[in-house]
Design an enzyme around this catalytic site. Structure first.
Site, PDB file in Angstrom:
ATOM      1  NE  ARG A   1      26.335  -0.069  18.351  1.00 44.38           N
ATOM      2  CZ  ARG A   1      27.169  -0.877  19.007  1.00 44.38           C
ATOM      3  NH1 ARG A   1      28.131  -0.371  19.754  1.00 44.38           N
ATOM      4  NH2 ARG A   1      26.995  -2.173  18.947  1.00 44.38           N
TER       5      ARG A   1
ATOM      6  NE  ARG B   1      32.590  -9.836  23.135  1.00 44.57           N
ATOM      7  CZ  ARG B   1      32.663  -8.767  22.341  1.00 44.57           C
ATOM      8  NH1 ARG B   1      33.786  -8.461  21.751  1.00 44.57           N
ATOM      9  NH2 ARG B   1      31.590  -8.029  22.150  1.00 44.57           N
TER      10      ARG B   1
ATOM     11  NE  ARG C   1      27.323  -4.037  15.988  1.00 41.65           N
ATOM     12  CZ  ARG C   1      28.218  -4.199  16.963  1.00 41.65           C
ATOM     13  NH1 ARG C   1      29.151  -3.296  17.174  1.00 41.65           N
ATOM     14  NH2 ARG C   1      28.188  -5.270  17.724  1.00 41.65           N
TER      15      ARG C   1
ATOM     16  NE  ARG D   1      25.961  -7.344  21.110  1.00 40.96           N
ATOM     17  CZ  ARG D   1      25.746  -6.112  20.649  1.00 40.96           C
ATOM     18  NH1 ARG D   1      24.564  -5.777  20.156  1.00 40.96           N
ATOM     19  NH2 ARG D   1      26.699  -5.239  20.660  1.00 40.96           N
TER      20      ARG D   1
ATOM     21  CE  LYS E   1      33.892  -3.248  24.380  1.00 36.07           C
ATOM     22  NZ  LYS E   1      32.460  -3.218  24.647  1.00 36.07           N
TER      23      LYS E   1
HETATM   24  P1  AMP Z   1      31.488  -6.130  19.183  1.00 35.44           P
HETATM   25  O1  AMP Z   1      31.566  -5.349  17.925  1.00 35.44           O
HETATM   26  O2  AMP Z   1      32.749  -6.074  20.002  1.00 35.44           O
HETATM   27  O3  AMP Z   1      30.255  -5.790  20.009  1.00 35.44           O
HETATM   28  O4  AMP Z   1      31.333  -7.663  18.761  1.00 35.44           O
HETATM   29  C1  AMP Z   1      30.210  -8.102  18.017  1.00 35.44           C
HETATM   30  C2  AMP Z   1      30.119  -9.617  18.089  1.00 35.44           C
HETATM   31  O5  AMP Z   1      31.282 -10.197  17.493  1.00 35.44           O
HETATM   32  C3  AMP Z   1      30.048 -10.215  19.478  1.00 35.44           C
HETATM   33  O6  AMP Z   1      28.732 -10.204  20.000  1.00 35.44           O
HETATM   34  C4  AMP Z   1      30.567 -11.627  19.216  1.00 35.44           C
HETATM   35  O7  AMP Z   1      29.566 -12.418  18.584  1.00 35.44           O
HETATM   36  C5  AMP Z   1      31.660 -11.387  18.183  1.00 35.44           C
HETATM   37  N1  AMP Z   1      32.971 -11.142  18.823  1.00 35.44           N
HETATM   38  C6  AMP Z   1      33.704  -9.995  18.797  1.00 35.44           C
HETATM   39  N2  AMP Z   1      34.838 -10.124  19.494  1.00 35.44           N
HETATM   40  C7  AMP Z   1      34.835 -11.382  19.995  1.00 35.44           C
HETATM   41  C8  AMP Z   1      35.718 -12.125  20.821  1.00 35.44           C
HETATM   42  N3  AMP Z   1      36.858 -11.581  21.299  1.00 35.44           N
HETATM   43  N4  AMP Z   1      35.383 -13.397  21.124  1.00 35.44           N
HETATM   44  C9  AMP Z   1      34.263 -13.962  20.653  1.00 35.44           C
HETATM   45  N5  AMP Z   1      33.375 -13.326  19.890  1.00 35.44           N
HETATM   46  C10 AMP Z   1      33.644 -12.037  19.553  1.00 35.44           C
END
Ligand code: AMP
Length: 215
Positions: A127, A88, A161, A172, A13
């Site tokens: 990654r 989400r 990360r 996740r 994404k």
């Molecule tokens: P991502 O970079 O999108 O994989 O997000 C990394 C982490 O940030 C996720 O595993 C959540 O802990 C938190 N996070 C990101 N976006 C959201 C969201 N819309 N709602 C809740 N937690 C989020």
């Protein structure tokens, strides 16, 4: 164009969203990046979010809804935006619909990227990203030119990360299946969903995305 990118962690994404938004002059709004910036700045939000993110859990809806409501009002989002990582959960999707309806400009499309779990786990463990510009690399399929530094910031070493460890990735994926995957059917029911196969080379996925959006 106001667009949401849905899909499990590691499906691409961020990479696809960054390219599409950059090419079209739309804002890329990545809630994960917003939280990582807050962590880097050691704000209250950042410190609270880090605890949850490191465990692969979600940050509370109220916090995320407020962040996105503000961010989508910034000038760079006026022509359009690509949301990566939001919504989400069902309450986040409800809030997004309500906010955009209030503004008289509903969501145009939702893209759901798909890929098998085995591939997601492999991708996440390979990654790496630039801590300055957040450009993503993959040690196996899309490495940096010298393997260690960002191509755009040659002084900057790439980092992994903290939530890309095997155990956190499993969590996740579970959280995605339980809380986020139901949104795919919701948007399908609203006639706003297009599905894009996220496997295969970046160029092919990008082509499929542009074709699906007809933009
Ligand atoms: P991502 O970079 O999108 O994989 O997000 C990394 C982490 O940030 C996720 O595993 C959540 O802990 C938190 N996070 C990101 N976006 C959201 C969201 N819309 N709602 C809740 N937690 C989020």
């Amino acid at each position: 164009m106001q667009l949401v990118l849905l899909g499990p962690p590691g499906v691409g994404k961020g990479t696809q969203g960054r390219r599409l938004a950059g090419d079209r002059g739309w804002a890329l709004i990545s809630t994960g990046d917003m939280l990582r910036d807050a962590i880097a700045k050691q704000t209250q939000l950042g410190m609270e979010a880090k605890q949850l993110m490191d465990q692969g859990l979600l940050v509370p809806d109220g916090v995320m809804i407020g962040l996105v409501r503000e961010r989508t009002l910034e000038p760079d989002a006026r022509e359009g935006f690509v949301l990566d990582g939001f919504p989400r959960t069902v309450p986040q999707a409800d809030a997004l619909d309500a906010t955009l309806r209030e503004r008289g400009r509903p969501l145009d499309m939702v893209v759901a990227f798909t890929a098998p779990d085995e591939q997601l786990v492999l991708r996440l463990s390979a990654r790496w990203e630039c801590p300055v510009c957040r450009r993503a690399y993959n040690a196996l399929s899309a490495p940096a030119a010298d393997g260690r530094h960002c191509d755009d910031h040659p002084e900057t070493r790439l980092v992994q990360r903290p939530d890309d460890t095997a155990e956190t990735v499993r969590r996740r994926l579970e959280v995605y299946r339980a809380q986020t995957a139901p949104l795919v059917e919701r948007y399908r029911g609203q006639g706003r969903l297009v599905e894009v196969d996220g496997t295969g080379p970046l160029e092919r996925v990008h082509g499929a995305l542009v074709a699906a959006l007809d933009c």
